[in-house]
Design an enzyme around this catalytic site. Structure first.
Site, PDB file in Angstrom:
ATOM      1  N   ARG A 268       6.361  11.309   5.774  1.00  0.00           N
ATOM      2  CA  ARG A 268       5.512  10.182   5.348  1.00  0.00           C
ATOM      3  C   ARG A 268       5.607   9.044   6.346  1.00  0.00           C
ATOM      4  O   ARG A 268       6.620   8.895   7.033  1.00  0.00           O
ATOM      5  CB  ARG A 268       5.894   9.705   3.953  1.00  0.00           C
ATOM      6  CG  ARG A 268       7.327   9.180   3.788  1.00  0.00           C
ATOM      7  CD  ARG A 268       7.502   7.742   4.163  1.00  0.00           C
ATOM      8  NE  ARG A 268       8.756   7.185   3.654  1.00  0.00           N
ATOM      9  CZ  ARG A 268       9.406   6.180   4.204  1.00  0.00           C
ATOM     10  NH1 ARG A 268       8.959   5.627   5.310  1.00  0.00           N
ATOM     11  NH2 ARG A 268      10.523   5.719   3.678  1.00  0.00           N
TER      12      ARG A 268
ATOM     13  N   GLU B 134       5.560   0.381  -2.399  1.00  0.00           N
ATOM     14  CA  GLU B 134       6.380  -0.516  -1.564  1.00  0.00           C
ATOM     15  C   GLU B 134       5.597  -1.013  -0.343  1.00  0.00           C
ATOM     16  O   GLU B 134       5.784  -2.143   0.107  1.00  0.00           O
ATOM     17  CB  GLU B 134       7.641   0.225  -1.137  1.00  0.00           C
ATOM     18  CG  GLU B 134       8.577  -0.621  -0.335  1.00  0.00           C
ATOM     19  CD  GLU B 134       9.876   0.107  -0.019  1.00  0.00           C
ATOM     20  OE1 GLU B 134      10.471   0.699  -0.936  1.00  0.00           O
ATOM     21  OE2 GLU B 134      10.273   0.094   1.151  1.00  0.00           O
TER      22      GLU B 134
ATOM     23  N   ARG C   1       1.344   4.704   1.750  1.00  0.00           N
ATOM     24  CA  ARG C   1       2.330   5.682   2.182  1.00  0.00           C
ATOM     25  C   ARG C   1       1.505   6.947   2.390  1.00  0.00           C
ATOM     26  O   ARG C   1       0.941   7.485   1.421  1.00  0.00           O
ATOM     27  CB  ARG C   1       3.403   5.924   1.116  1.00  0.00           C
ATOM     28  CG  ARG C   1       4.444   4.811   1.016  1.00  0.00           C
ATOM     29  CD  ARG C   1       5.397   4.875   2.216  1.00  0.00           C
ATOM     30  NE  ARG C   1       6.281   3.735   2.308  1.00  0.00           N
ATOM     31  CZ  ARG C   1       7.510   3.684   1.786  1.00  0.00           C
ATOM     32  NH1 ARG C   1       7.995   4.696   1.101  1.00  0.00           N
ATOM     33  NH2 ARG C   1       8.249   2.616   1.967  1.00  0.00           N
TER      34      ARG C   1
ATOM     35  N   CYS D 202      10.090  -3.319   3.938  1.00  0.00           N
ATOM     36  CA  CYS D 202      11.543  -3.148   4.075  1.00  0.00           C
ATOM     37  C   CYS D 202      11.871  -2.953   5.552  1.00  0.00           C
ATOM     38  O   CYS D 202      11.241  -2.119   6.213  1.00  0.00           O
ATOM     39  CB  CYS D 202      12.007  -1.939   3.263  1.00  0.00           C
ATOM     40  SG  CYS D 202      13.771  -1.600   3.462  1.00  0.00           S
TER      41      CYS D 202
ATOM     42  N   THR E 296      14.061  -1.366   7.012  1.00  0.00           N
ATOM     43  CA  THR E 296      14.485  -0.007   7.408  1.00  0.00           C
ATOM     44  C   THR E 296      13.296   0.863   7.787  1.00  0.00           C
ATOM     45  O   THR E 296      13.462   1.907   8.399  1.00  0.00           O
ATOM     46  CB  THR E 296      15.245   0.725   6.268  1.00  0.00           C
ATOM     47  OG1 THR E 296      14.349   0.902   5.168  1.00  0.00           O
ATOM     48  CG2 THR E 296      16.464  -0.046   5.827  1.00  0.00           C
TER      49      THR E 296
ATOM     50  N   ARG F  90       9.470   8.772   7.619  1.00  0.00           N
ATOM     51  CA  ARG F  90      10.627   9.496   7.085  1.00  0.00           C
ATOM     52  C   ARG F  90      10.238  10.954   6.998  1.00  0.00           C
ATOM     53  O   ARG F  90       9.328  11.327   6.252  1.00  0.00           O
ATOM     54  CB  ARG F  90      11.035   8.963   5.705  1.00  0.00           C
ATOM     55  CG  ARG F  90      12.443   9.432   5.303  1.00  0.00           C
ATOM     56  CD  ARG F  90      12.939   8.719   4.050  1.00  0.00           C
ATOM     57  NE  ARG F  90      12.454   9.335   2.828  1.00  0.00           N
ATOM     58  CZ  ARG F  90      13.031  10.353   2.208  1.00  0.00           C
ATOM     59  NH1 ARG F  90      14.131  10.901   2.681  1.00  0.00           N
ATOM     60  NH2 ARG F  90      12.509  10.841   1.083  1.00  0.00           N
TER      61      ARG F  90
ATOM     62  N   ARG G  44      19.874  12.068   0.814  1.00  0.00           N
ATOM     63  CA  ARG G  44      19.432  11.527  -0.498  1.00  0.00           C
ATOM     64  C   ARG G  44      19.488  12.657  -1.522  1.00  0.00           C
ATOM     65  O   ARG G  44      19.547  13.830  -1.148  1.00  0.00           O
ATOM     66  CB  ARG G  44      17.984  11.005  -0.431  1.00  0.00           C
ATOM     67  CG  ARG G  44      17.805   9.797   0.474  1.00  0.00           C
ATOM     68  CD  ARG G  44      16.384   9.224   0.415  1.00  0.00           C
ATOM     69  NE  ARG G  44      16.265   8.063   1.287  1.00  0.00           N
ATOM     70  CZ  ARG G  44      15.169   7.309   1.384  1.00  0.00           C
ATOM     71  NH1 ARG G  44      14.092   7.584   0.660  1.00  0.00           N
ATOM     72  NH2 ARG G  44      15.133   6.267   2.185  1.00  0.00           N
TER      73      ARG G  44
ATOM     74  N   GLU H 106      15.256   8.296  -3.243  1.00  0.00           N
ATOM     75  CA  GLU H 106      16.350   7.388  -2.945  1.00  0.00           C
ATOM     76  C   GLU H 106      17.079   6.981  -4.228  1.00  0.00           C
ATOM     77  O   GLU H 106      16.456   6.810  -5.270  1.00  0.00           O
ATOM     78  CB  GLU H 106      15.763   6.142  -2.271  1.00  0.00           C
ATOM     79  CG  GLU H 106      16.816   5.311  -1.627  1.00  0.00           C
ATOM     80  CD  GLU H 106      16.207   4.261  -0.722  1.00  0.00           C
ATOM     81  OE1 GLU H 106      15.064   3.842  -0.975  1.00  0.00           O
ATOM     82  OE2 GLU H 106      16.897   3.853   0.230  1.00  0.00           O
TER      83      GLU H 106
END
Ligand code: ADP
Ligand code: ILO
Length: 345
Positions: free
Chosen positions: A112, A211, A215, A257, A259, A266, A295, A300
């Site tokens: 993603r 988020e 995505r 975020c 990260t 990811r 994970r 997560e």
């Protein structure tokens, strides 16, 4: 605003870097979208078990609150202020098509990327009206996709609880009520403006206004990573023709975020490694060597089930998309070799 109190046992990067001096320097500052440092840290203050604990409200947050974000970005990605980011979405540059051609270990693969719309605030600072405009722009762009990417957009508003729960359990849809996102201000006016787009086979999906505003996800059973990456890159290129994504030369794709900055990618496998999992120290030595994150299988902050883990690239900024997927391929190849060796002992 007062300096927050963190529990002694707090290990988040927020606790580490949000010193009283940083607080003094940032407490009065605001971004163009009126985002404050109090908002940026709220998730980590309310959830002291966070790993990171901070979110940006807009691209400018990364500049205005750089005293807080820079050391976090440096520690998470190993990326410093004078570096720049490069993108490479060419699937032909991957070294391996499938690290598990016999299909013995890899249950499924998912890659993603996060994307946000240029000139819009990020999720923690967006208001209801702008979120609805973003949803309209994104679902409009998605409706033009053809061939394998052709699908339908399903708003969360009006979706039955049963359908929603089935999609979550089958790993296709985001969860509801995440406490980290809630405290970051990302769940405002839930479920309005949120939704999921997917093709018929659910191998191509887009989450809208979770988020990040998008995505973009490619996933399927087994370990044919090249096929999955190729589908994803083709979708990104088609969507880029219609939507202007927030990107800068230093931080790459801008995400809420820190990260996720950079590639915002990811690449993960669900992999069966029960013997390695019985020796966590050995398991972690390998994942650390290849910059991987472990994970559980429901995303997560979830747990493993039956020796199956979600293994993904940890670094996303200062490396290209091809490098990020390659981190995962190399690490997964090493994990499979270690699991095989344990089978023979
Ligand atoms: P992300 O940050 O990538 O959006 P999460 O960790 O919240 O991710 O995971 C989102 C969903 O994707 C979860 O349901 C998770 O189980 C699913 N998922 C992640 N990787 C895989 C995979 N390789 N195969 C199947 N489902 C996956
Ligand atoms: N805020 C959470 C999650 C951080 C990383 N994951 C993301 C981007 N969803 C924490 O600090 O643990």
């Amino acid at each position: 605003m007062h300096y927050p109190t963190f529990p002694k046992a707090c290990t988040s990067l927020l606790c580490k870097y949000f010193t009283p001096e940083v607080f003094e320097a940032l407490k009065e500052k605001r971004t163009g979208f009126d985002f404050t440092v109090a908002q940026a840290i709220n998730s980590g203050v309310e959830n002291p078990d966070s790993g990171i604990g901070v979110y940006a409200g807009d691209e400018e947050s990364y500049e205005v609150f750089d005293l807080l974000f820079d050391p976090i970005i440096q520690e998470y990605h190993g990326f410093s202020k004078n570096q720049s980011h490069q993108s490479n979405l060419n699937p032909d540059e991957l070294s391996t098509v499938n690290p598990d051609p016999e299909g013995e270990y890899i249950v499924s693969t998912r890659i993603r990327v996060g994307r946000n719309l240029k000139d819009f605030p990020l999720g923690p600072a967006i208001d209801k009206q702008s979120r609805l405009i973003a949803e309209k722009m994104i679902s409009g762009a998605l409706s033009s996709l053809e061939g394998e990417l052709k699908g339908e957009y399903y708003p969360l508003l009006g979706m039955s609880k049963e359908v929603q729960q089935d999609l979550i359990e089958d790993h296709f849809l985001f969860k509801e009520g995440d406490r980290f996102l809630e405290a970051a201000g990302l769940n405002g006016n839930w479920p309005e403006g949120r939704g999921i787009y997917h093709n018929n086979d659910k191998t191509f999906l887009v989450w809208v206004n979770e988020e990040d505003q998008l995505r973009i996800i490619s996933m399927q059973e087994g370990g044919d990573i090249k096929e999955i990456f190729t589908r994803l890159t083709s979708a990104i290129k088609q969507l880029e023709k219609q939507l202007n994504f927030s990107y800068n030369k230093h931080l790459g794709y801008i995400t809420s975020c820190p990260t996720n900055l950079g590639t915002a990618m990811r690449a993960s496998v669900h992999i069966k490694v029960p013997r390695l999992a019985a020796n966590m120290e050995k398991f972690k030595t390998i994942t650390d060597r290849y910059h991987l994150q472990i994970r559980g299988i429901h995303g997560e902050h979830s747990k493993s089930e039956g020796g199956v883990y979600d293994i993904s690239n940890r670094r996303r900024l200062g490396i290209t998309e091809v490098d990020a997927v390659q981190d995962m391929i190399d690490g997964v190849t090493a994990l499979i070799a270690a699991e095989k060796a344990l089978e023979n002992t």
